[in-house]
Enzyme design. Structure first.
Site, PDB file in Angstrom:
ATOM      1  N   CYS A 119      42.002  37.730  40.615  1.00 15.32           N
ATOM      2  CA  CYS A 119      41.376  37.856  41.858  1.00 15.32           C
ATOM      3  C   CYS A 119      41.564  37.220  43.354  1.00 15.32           C
ATOM      4  CB  CYS A 119      39.520  37.338  41.387  1.00 15.32           C
ATOM      5  SG  CYS A 119      39.014  36.155  41.751  1.00 15.32           S
ATOM      6  N   CYS A 165      38.597  43.446  43.289  1.00 20.05           N
ATOM      7  CA  CYS A 165      38.723  43.836  44.501  1.00 20.05           C
ATOM      8  C   CYS A 165      39.907  43.761  45.173  1.00 20.05           C
ATOM      9  CB  CYS A 165      39.096  41.969  44.677  1.00 20.05           C
ATOM     10  SG  CYS A 165      40.123  40.862  43.548  1.00 20.05           S
ATOM     11  N   CYS A 177      48.682  44.691  41.196  1.00 20.05           N
ATOM     12  CA  CYS A 177      49.809  43.715  40.431  1.00 20.05           C
ATOM     13  C   CYS A 177      50.880  44.324  40.394  1.00 20.05           C
ATOM     14  CB  CYS A 177      48.922  43.628  39.089  1.00 20.05           C
ATOM     15  SG  CYS A 177      47.500  42.481  39.287  1.00 20.05           S
TER      16      CYS A 177
END
Length: 132
Positions: free
Chosen positions: A10, A84, A88
């Site tokens: 997150c 959120c 990645c």
């Protein structure tokens, strides 16, 4: 069979990802390697998240937010972002999930408990899906 590695991500690595990591470590023990990180890690764990987890008998107070690295993603079998919008690095062959969860930042304990409980439900399903 090698034990799977799960990475929770997150933004601040101070609330949702820390609660998820705490539950997974608590419920799976040493059967699963657990990592957590944030794209913009905070300075400390959200104290309300710490309190909510303490109600479950899980101590995450000593944890510290960590920065998301490409190496952490590479080392993981499952990468779970916490709704959120975190980006990645993508590596083929990894399992990616995005869990839509409210942000506990700035919330009181009454608002954080349902988030915590939803995380526990998802962690239990994750453990089952990993068949460990």
């Amino acid at each position: 069979m090698t034990k799977p590695t799960v990475l929770f991500v997150c933004v601040h690595n101070a609330g949702r990802s820390q609660m998820a990591a705490g539950y997974l470590q608590h419920l799976a023990g040493d059967r699963i390697e657990v990592l957590s990180a944030g794209s913009k890690p905070g300075h400390e764990i959200n104290p309300v998240a710490v309190a909510a987890m303490a109600e479950e008998g899980i101590d995450i107070a000593a944890n510290t937010p960590k920065v998301l690295t490409t190496e952490a993603v590479q080392a993981s079998d499952v990468v779970i972002t916490m709704g959120c919008g975190d980006e990645c690095p993508y590596f083929p062959g990894k399992r990616y999930e995005d869990w839509k969860l409210d942000d506990p930042a700035g919330q009181g304990i009454e608002a954080v408990r349902p988030i915590r409980d939803e995380i526990r439900t998802r962690i239990e399903a994750l453990i089952t899906s990993l068949a460990v």
